[in-house]
Design an enzyme around this catalytic site. Structure first.
Site, mmCIF file in Angstrom:
data_model
loop_
_atom_site.group_PDB
_atom_site.id
_atom_site.type_symbol
_atom_site.label_atom_id
_atom_site.label_comp_id
_atom_site.label_asym_id
_atom_site.label_seq_id
_atom_site.Cartn_x
_atom_site.Cartn_y
_atom_site.Cartn_z
ATOM 1 N N CYS A 67 40.150 37.226 40.787
ATOM 2 C CA CYS A 67 39.742 38.824 41.009
ATOM 3 C C CYS A 67 40.343 39.822 39.897
ATOM 4 O O CYS A 67 41.560 39.994 39.588
ATOM 5 C CB CYS A 67 40.536 39.374 42.438
ATOM 6 S SG CYS A 67 40.153 41.099 42.708
ATOM 7 N N CYS A 215 33.344 44.895 40.719
ATOM 8 C CA CYS A 215 33.746 43.604 40.882
ATOM 9 C C CYS A 215 34.039 43.015 39.432
ATOM 10 O O CYS A 215 33.112 42.871 38.649
ATOM 11 C CB CYS A 215 32.635 42.651 41.158
ATOM 12 S SG CYS A 215 32.955 40.985 41.544
HETATM 13 N N1 API Z 1 35.170 38.280 46.358
HETATM 14 C C1 API Z 1 35.453 37.456 45.030
HETATM 15 C C2 API Z 1 36.910 37.699 44.670
HETATM 16 C C3 API Z 1 37.267 39.095 44.203
HETATM 17 C C4 API Z 1 36.174 39.234 43.051
HETATM 18 C C5 API Z 1 36.326 40.691 42.533
HETATM 19 N N2 API Z 1 36.960 41.778 43.456
HETATM 20 C C6 API Z 1 36.881 41.072 41.255
HETATM 21 O O1 API Z 1 37.394 42.190 40.761
HETATM 22 O O2 API Z 1 36.892 39.979 40.501
HETATM 23 C C7 API Z 1 35.379 36.131 45.556
HETATM 24 O O3 API Z 1 35.488 35.655 46.618
HETATM 25 O O4 API Z 1 35.057 35.345 44.577
#
Ligand code: API
Length: 283
Positions: A67, A215
């Site tokens: 993340c 993200c």
């Molecule tokens: N939902 C993503 C994780 C968080 C990704 C995102 N919040 C970031 O900043 O990279 C997953 O399950 O792969």
């Protein structure tokens, strides 16, 4: 906290043997005022040379390997606690490095991308993951199709579009594609509009969290996918609904992301049940 509006809870689990449970995550997300996208749980180091092990929990209770926005928030917490330095972390995705910059932004080395179908992972073999057969919408006029897929430790599909990214019903297409059988571990789904060699506009439906303001790992995936399909250079500004991230895919194959991290409020959290209290703001 938030990283460009990506709602992050940083849980200090150092010195403890327990973990933030999926039930706690789901309970916290169910109450107004604490809806979040990811919990970044800071645990004691498990590997020599790393400061901490970071466990990442999505708002649906599922674990994530990486993340980006959350890692910047972890660095913000630790630099404000321990002073500025470069931190080495371990996550399910491997070893990551993060530090605060002079300008107050945070840079995180997100490691190296993976492109093999079995590393994404995909449910069947694809020789070229720069463009796989996956589409949504009418068979003769698909709305989204032929995405580039990559892993930043977590699975990402980047759908390239020429129209405004806001003209797509990502709230409808996102969950269908997130849960498509081609992705045995599900996937983060992004719509990317390349507006220049060094500028991408991005919207993401996150695995286990849904539509988010930003993200970080999707921004990293968009730049590496843009570069490997010759749409962009290896460094670009990625404009997300919550703001801009700067991503560089270095010649040593590491992907480095720079952006803000903001503290909103602090409190206490029961990692088993999700019960929480908000600390009174300093007088
Ligand atoms: N939902 C993503 C994780 C968080 C990704 C995102 N919040 C970031 O900043 O990279 C997953 O399950 O792969």
């Amino acid at each position: 906290m938030n990283g460009l509006g990506n709602q992050i809870i940083v849980a200090d689990m150092r010195g403890r043997a327990d973990r933030v449970t999926p039930a706690a995550a789901i309970a916290i997300n169910a109450t107004d005022g604490t809806k979040f996208d990811q919990i970044m749980a800071i645990h004691d180091s498990r590997t020599p040379g790393t400061a901490n092990y970071i466990e990442i929990i999505n708002s649906d209770g599922s674990l994530a390997q990486a993340c980006g926005n959350g890692m910047r928030c972890v660095v913000q917490v630790l630099t404000s606690e321990q002073g500025r330095q470069a931190f080495t972390f371990e996550t399910m995705a491997g070893i990551l490095f993060g530090e605060q910059r002079d300008d107050g932004l945070f840079t995180v080395d997100m490691g190296t991308p993976k492109f093999a179908w079995y590393d994404i992972p995909l449910a069947e073999e694809f020789a070229d993951t720069r463009k796989i057969e996956l589409q949504i919408g009418p068979i003769d006029a698909p709305v989204l199709h032929s995405p580039s897929v990559a892993s930043m430790g977590n699975p990402h599909a980047t759908f390239w579009v020429n129209q405004d990214v806001w003209s797509y019903a990502l709230d409808r297409f996102g969950p269908m594609l997130e849960n498509h059988p081609i992705f045995p571990e599900r996937a983060n789904i992004s719509i990317a509009q390349v507006v220049a060699q060094d500028k991408i506009i991005l919207r993401t439906w996150e695995r286990g969290a849904g539509l988010t303001e930003a993200c970080g790992t999707a921004a990293c995936a968009a730049v590496v996918n843009g570069a490997r399909t010759r749409r962009t250079a290896r460094a670009a500004t990625v404009t997300l609904p919550g703001g801009d991230l700067f991503v560089q895919w270095r010649d040593d194959d590491h992907v480095v992301m720079t952006g803000p991290a903001e503290l909103e409020w602090t409190g206490t959290l029961d990692p088993a049940t999700g019960a929480w209290t908000r600390a009174e703001a300093a007088a």
